[in-house]
Design a protein around this motif. Structure first.
Motif, PDB file in Angstrom:
ATOM      1  N   ASP A   1       0.844  -0.997   0.011  1.00 26.07           N
ATOM      2  CA  ASP A   1       0.127   0.120  -0.105  1.00 26.07           C
ATOM      3  C   ASP A   1       0.939   1.246  -0.031  1.00 26.07           C
ATOM      4  O   ASP A   1       0.458   2.397  -0.471  1.00 26.07           O
ATOM      5  N   LEU A   2       1.836   1.273   0.776  1.00 24.06           N
ATOM      6  CA  LEU A   2       3.029   2.448   0.753  1.00 24.06           C
ATOM      7  C   LEU A   2       3.449   2.894  -0.775  1.00 24.06           C
ATOM      8  O   LEU A   2       3.496   4.178  -0.779  1.00 24.06           O
ATOM      9  N   VAL A   3       3.486   1.766  -1.623  1.00 26.15           N
ATOM     10  CA  VAL A   3       3.865   2.445  -3.078  1.00 26.15           C
ATOM     11  C   VAL A   3       2.711   2.452  -4.197  1.00 26.15           C
ATOM     12  O   VAL A   3       3.044   2.499  -5.236  1.00 26.15           O
ATOM     13  N   LYS A   4       1.478   2.240  -3.403  1.00 26.55           N
ATOM     14  CA  LYS A   4       0.419   2.249  -4.483  1.00 26.55           C
ATOM     15  C   LYS A   4       0.174   3.491  -5.324  1.00 26.55           C
ATOM     16  O   LYS A   4       0.371   4.648  -4.703  1.00 26.55           O
ATOM     17  N   GLY A   5       0.305   3.341  -6.632  1.00 28.43           N
ATOM     18  CA  GLY A   5       0.370   4.447  -7.331  1.00 28.43           C
ATOM     19  C   GLY A   5       1.559   5.039  -8.030  1.00 28.43           C
ATOM     20  O   GLY A   5       1.814   5.717  -8.878  1.00 28.43           O
TER      21      GLY A   5
ATOM     22  N   VAL B   1       2.402  -8.025  -5.098  1.00 24.95           N
ATOM     23  CA  VAL B   1       1.428  -6.853  -5.255  1.00 24.95           C
ATOM     24  C   VAL B   1       0.051  -7.715  -5.500  1.00 24.95           C
ATOM     25  O   VAL B   1      -1.190  -7.073  -5.032  1.00 24.95           O
ATOM     26  N   GLU B   2      -0.100  -8.701  -6.197  1.00 22.74           N
ATOM     27  CA  GLU B   2      -1.311  -9.348  -6.749  1.00 22.74           C
ATOM     28  C   GLU B   2      -2.133  -9.637  -5.237  1.00 22.74           C
ATOM     29  O   GLU B   2      -3.260  -9.323  -5.353  1.00 22.74           O
ATOM     30  N   ASP B   3      -1.637 -10.467  -4.469  1.00 25.75           N
ATOM     31  CA  ASP B   3      -2.046 -10.989  -3.456  1.00 25.75           C
ATOM     32  C   ASP B   3      -1.628 -10.432  -2.096  1.00 25.75           C
ATOM     33  O   ASP B   3      -2.180 -10.658  -0.909  1.00 25.75           O
ATOM     34  N   LYS B   4      -0.807  -9.433  -2.068  1.00 25.07           N
ATOM     35  CA  LYS B   4      -0.198  -8.773  -0.762  1.00 25.07           C
ATOM     36  C   LYS B   4       0.384  -9.676   0.275  1.00 25.07           C
ATOM     37  O   LYS B   4       0.214  -9.649   1.303  1.00 25.07           O
ATOM     38  N   LYS B   5       0.846 -10.705  -0.554  1.00 29.13           N
ATOM     39  CA  LYS B   5       1.606 -11.863   0.545  1.00 29.13           C
ATOM     40  C   LYS B   5       3.209 -11.623   0.396  1.00 29.13           C
ATOM     41  O   LYS B   5       3.725 -11.471  -0.578  1.00 29.13           O
ATOM     42  N   GLU B   6       3.724 -12.086   1.447  1.00 28.27           N
ATOM     43  CA  GLU B   6       5.194 -12.050   1.457  1.00 28.27           C
ATOM     44  C   GLU B   6       5.804 -13.279   0.895  1.00 28.27           C
ATOM     45  O   GLU B   6       5.173 -14.413   0.974  1.00 28.27           O
TER      46      GLU B   6
END
Length: 105
Positions: free
Chosen positions: A23-27, A59-64
């Protein structure tokens, strides 16, 4: 830049973003990379961090996906897609989180 804290001789500063790395780098625009390109993480300004941890996120599933303790050279994923690298560094004076997106073609 994400959450950080820093204290010097005459002042201190703390910031809490309360955001996940993705979320920090969204956009933000992604750096383009080819499968198995190598990243080199280094801090050009002094002081040198005592420790650095890097986490690769999908980014797709926000998983580590993977955590790196050695930061010399890191291969980007072989699977095309958008990823985020989160860097957590610790200094005597404080700590900080940084993140940047990449897109593997």
């Amino acid at each position: 830049t994400g959450t950080y804290s820093w204290s010097g001789m005459f002042r201190g500063e703390v910031a809490d973003t309360k955001s996940e790395a993705v979320d920090l780098v969204k956009g933000d625009p992604s750096t383009q990379a080819n499968p198995e390109d190598r990243l080199m993480i280094r801090f050009e300004e002094e002081p040198t961090p005592k420790s650095v941890t890097i986490v690769l996120w999908s980014v797709e599933d926000k998983k580590e996906i993977k955590t790196y303790k050695k930061t010399g050279k890191i291969s980007v994923p072989t699977t095309p897609g958008r990823y985020v690298y989160q860097i957590t560094a610790d200094w005597k004076e404080g700590d900080g989180d940084f993140a940047f997106p990449i897109e593997v073609k």
